[in-house]
Design an enzyme around this catalytic site. Structure first.
Site, PDB file in Angstrom:
ATOM      1  N   SER A  65       0.399   0.849   9.114  1.00 15.46           N
ATOM      2  CA  SER A  65       1.734   1.098   9.666  1.00 15.46           C
ATOM      3  C   SER A  65       2.018   0.119  10.806  1.00 15.46           C
ATOM      4  CB  SER A  65       1.846   2.551  10.117  1.00 15.46           C
ATOM      5  OG  SER A  65       3.177   2.886  10.421  1.00 15.46           O
TER       6      SER A  65
ATOM      7  N   HIS B 237       8.074   7.406   7.452  1.00 25.15           N
ATOM      8  CA  HIS B 237       7.647   6.897   6.143  1.00 25.15           C
ATOM      9  C   HIS B 237       8.125   7.810   4.993  1.00 25.15           C
ATOM     10  CE1 HIS B 237       5.320   3.689   7.905  1.00 25.15           C
ATOM     11  NE2 HIS B 237       4.655   4.539   8.655  1.00 25.15           N
TER      12      HIS B 237
END
Length: 789
Positions: A84, A188
């Site tokens: 990420s 996400h």
């Protein structure tokens, strides 16, 4: 050999991160603060406003610290990946943009993600992805997305708050492990599309280059192609992190080593993936057209990929790990020393413990650092209020991920069993599963209550216990009490009180109080001054006898503590058959330790002869002893003088006036009358007025309470770093720290300001492994020298 760099993302942050690095890179730190509009060093090291857990601050802070940590190493990787947020560090290393540009991107990303709301996330553990998808479909959870494919058995869900709450209830009812995450939005997932589009517009204002190093994108689990950086970064905000397939792809490229920059958050994931998954075989292409998630090529799975290994580069180290691989698959020797069962039970990488030290010297920061590094530390709760302990537990649990180990100290309160029980009840409410039992001379109801509360009986009649007791002992008779089942009188009392069920009592009867006995030799703090070479074998033999007598289903493990400050000491412990080692003194002179900088400055300079024995303030009347710092202070001499006066006289009034004047002027810095008034105020505050009555009726007891005041005062001024009272500092420590200081002399670790507790643990274990490997090599080379070794 092919090498991949790993950069961790959000969730790996902790107060104090990067502390040793900021002064080494002042220009970059100053520029980062100017761009962000706040002091980045203050945020990371002190976090005075508690911003570090907020997304808009977390992401820039991690990006900066990841960058500084990378500056410390000299490696030429073949690949770079980040989880990420960490993907931005990977791209910066690969030349897609410079440090300042990356920081501006991360700052905007953090602001956009922090501004999102209306949802949450939860981690699911123990289910494979196919089973999880089936349960989502079966339960009608069409509004939940899979945010992170972290490992084959660790997945993160993202979606509306109501649905996350409901699935947590449903999975709990099905005994499926699910953990709500402390986030304010469904990262996400499809619900981040607006943030993704806004970020895409923002990216148009920057010139982003193609990576000059192969970087694997989170969203595709494939290398970045030409012109893809802006597209994939914007889509990443609303797309799933394909971490499992990322590592599988690298396995298919015959990557042989993974090195994590920072802590080993990702390393543990890599270990699980490489163990349980097949590689993805594809040719590397970095010039492909822009692709979408739907355009992924079908992959050919193969089980013939080269086995991989993983290592960690921690702050300020080069991350080199000792120990060769056996047949390309074994762990380094440092991770094979001691008991494999211990490592498996506690979920740690090393048979190594950072033990508890009083008044939070073993701080929450220390415990967190150990847990994040794949080891275990125990919070030093002795002398702390229950409110402070509760707050520290919350901080530890918030900072650590599921499966990262931690524990709490439980000190035996012979004179105050109610406080001990209140402590255990707090641990049970907070879900604490590991305790370190210290200073026990006999078993208590509180200890057995904690043990029994974790017992579960299964349909086949077997028992398991989710609670673990690590018993620190320095006498064989105490070790024996821990290695036998709980006394029947205590079990009966707990059953009658309704604290334990009949099934739990039955389960406790079938096991020892502790399966982990830590033999504590000549250590800092409370000690009997035992000799490790004598104590450990005798208690190992006692273990063997009791194991045979009770036929326990598991083997009791015996570890060693006390005097372990250098690789030779640790090697000796493992050669003698220790299942694990525990360190204490060497950890109190680290950045994470919860004592004052002034104390750490004193400790950094000691050698092995610079400690002494003194009376223990909490057990002053019975003559119990602690080992304390001698160099630079007068506490041990003065404490022993007080104990001598206590044994010589029956009341304060009997002590010669000249001696009283000396005590008031030099020791106490106030009159005995003032001390007695403070003592009475203290006992009224804690609800024990009977102590005052007893003291006023028993002059010798009053003398003991007045003298005990000195021990509390000497600890307080040490923890506060009060320079005006430096000679009276009471600092519990042992000669192991002197040995450690000599070992690291002339290295970057000579200064405590460069010492991190987790790095010390890893360095010590790796150096121990090197020492043992060298000894074995010498034996194989010249067997005649076996007698010498």
């Amino acid at each position: 050999m092919k090498l991949t760099l790993l950069f961790p993302g959000q969730g790996s942050q902790y107060k104090g991160m990067g502390k040793a690095l900021f002064s080494k890179y002042p220009k970059e730190v100053q520029r980062a603060s100017e761009i962000l509009g706040y002091d980045i060093e203050e945020l990371c090291v002190k976090d005075p406003n508690r911003w570090l857990a907020k997304t808009q601050y977390t992401q820039p802070a991690l990006y900066v610290v990841n960058h500084l940590q990378y500056q410390e190493i000299d490696l030429k990787p073949n690949y770079a990946v980040g989880h990420s947020l960490g993907e931005y560090n990977a791209l910066q290393v690969a030349g897609a943009f410079d440090f300042e540009t990356g920081l501006r991107l991360v700052q905007k990303r953090g602001e956009l993600m922090a501004a999102a709301s209306g949802g949450s996330m939860a981690a699911v553990l123990g289910l494979n992805i196919d089973t999880l998808k089936h349960k989502l479909k079966e339960g009608g959870y069409n509004d939940l997305d899979i945010a992170n494919y972290n490992t084959p058995t660790q997945t993160v869900l993202s979606g509306p708050q109501a649905s996350i709450d409901q699935i947590c209830k449903d999975f709990d009812a099905q005994k499926i492990k699910i953990i709500p995450l402390f986030v304010t939005a469904p990262f996400h997932s499809r619900y981040m599309e607006a943030a993704s589009k806004e970020f895409a517009t923002f990216l148009q204002g920057f010139t982003l280059k193609d990576p000059q190093l192969v970087v694997i994108a989170n969203i595709t689990a494939r290398p970045y192609g030409a012109g893809q950086v802006a597209d994939l970064l914007s889509r990443q905000i609303a797309g799933s992190v394909q971490w499992t397939d990322t590592i599988r792809y690298l396995m298919g490229q015959e990557v042989t080593e993974y090195q994590e920059v920072g802590r080993d958050i990702l390393t543990k994931m890599v270990d699980e993936i490489r163990k349980d998954c097949e590689p993805i075989k594809e040719k590397v292409s970095t010039t492909t057209k822009k692709s979408s998630a739907k355009d992924k090529k079908k992959t050919e799975a193969s089980s013939s990929a080269t086995p991989t290994s993983s290592k960690t580069i921690s702050n300020g180290t080069n991350g080199k790990s000792s120990g060769s691989l056996v047949n390309g698959t074994s762990l380094p020797l440092a991770r094979r020393l001691g008991s494999a069962a211990f490592r498996e039970d506690y979920g740690v990488n090393y048979s190594y413990i950072a033990g508890a030290m009083y008044r939070g010297t073993a701080s929450k920061e220390l415990v967190i650092a150990m847990g994040k590094a794949g080891m275990i530390g125990y919070l030093g709760t002795a002398g702390l209020s229950l409110e402070q302990v509760s707050s520290d537990i919350d901080a530890i649990q918030d900072a650590l991920d599921e499966g990262q180990a931690y524990g709490m100290n439980l000190l035996h309160h012979l004179g105050d069993p109610n406080f001990e029980m209140q402590t255990v009840e707090l641990y049970l409410r907070k879900g604490v599963q590991n305790i370190e039992a210290a200073a026990y001379m006999q078993m208590s109801e509180s200890l057995v209550y904690f043990l029994g509360s974790g017992i579960e009986k299964h349909s086949d009649g077997s028992f398991t216990n989710r609670h673990r007791v690590l018993a620190k002992v320095s006498r064989p008779e105490v070790a024996e009490a821990f290695m036998r089942p709980a006394p029947e009188r205590i079990l009966t009392a707990l059953l009658d009180q309704g604290k334990l069920t009949p099934e739990q009592v039955e389960g406790v009867r079938k096991r020892p109080i502790s399966y982990d006995i830590c033999v504590e030799a000549d250590s800092g703090g409370h000690t009997d001054g035992g000799v490790a070479l004598v104590l450990l074998p005798s208690i190992q033999r006692l273990r063997d006898d009791l194991q045979k007598e009770y036929e326990y289903p598991e083997t009791i493990r015996i570890g060693l503590a006390g005097g372990i400050g250098a690789p030779s000491s640790a090697a000796s412990a493992f050669v003698m058959g220790a299942d694990f080692i525990l360190t204490g003194s060497i950890n109190q002179c680290t950045i994470e330790a919860g004592t004052s900088d002034e104390v750490k400055d004193l400790l950094e300079a000691i050698n092995v002869q610079d400690t002494d024995y003194a009376p223990a303030g909490d057990m002053f009347e019975i003559g119990a002893r602690v080992q304390v710092l001698k160099k630079g202070v007068l506490f041990p001499a003065r404490a022993n003088k007080l104990y001598a006066l206590y044994n010589q006289y029956n009341a304060l009034e009997e002590i010669p006036e000249k001696t009283i004047i000396q005590l008031e002027r030099n020791y106490f810095k106030k009159s005995l009358a003032e001390i007695w008034e403070e003592t009475k105020t203290y006992f009224r505050k804690i609800g024990k007025p009977e102590e005052i009555t007893k003291a006023e009726q028993t002059p010798r007891h009053k003398m003991a309470l007045v003298f005990r005041w000195y021990f509390g005062y000497s600890s307080r001024v040490a923890f506060a770093g009060d320079q005006d009272h430096k000679v009276n500092y009471q600092v519990h420590t042992g000669p192991a720290l002197g040995a450690f200081n000599q070992w690291v002399k002339g290295t970057e670790l000579e200064s405590w300001r460069n010492r991190h507790v987790d790095e010390i643990g890893k360095k010590l274990m790796e150096a121990t492994a090197e020492l043992l490997e060298g000894a074995l090599a010498q034996l194989n080379k010249d067997p005649i020298k076996a007698d010498v070794l």
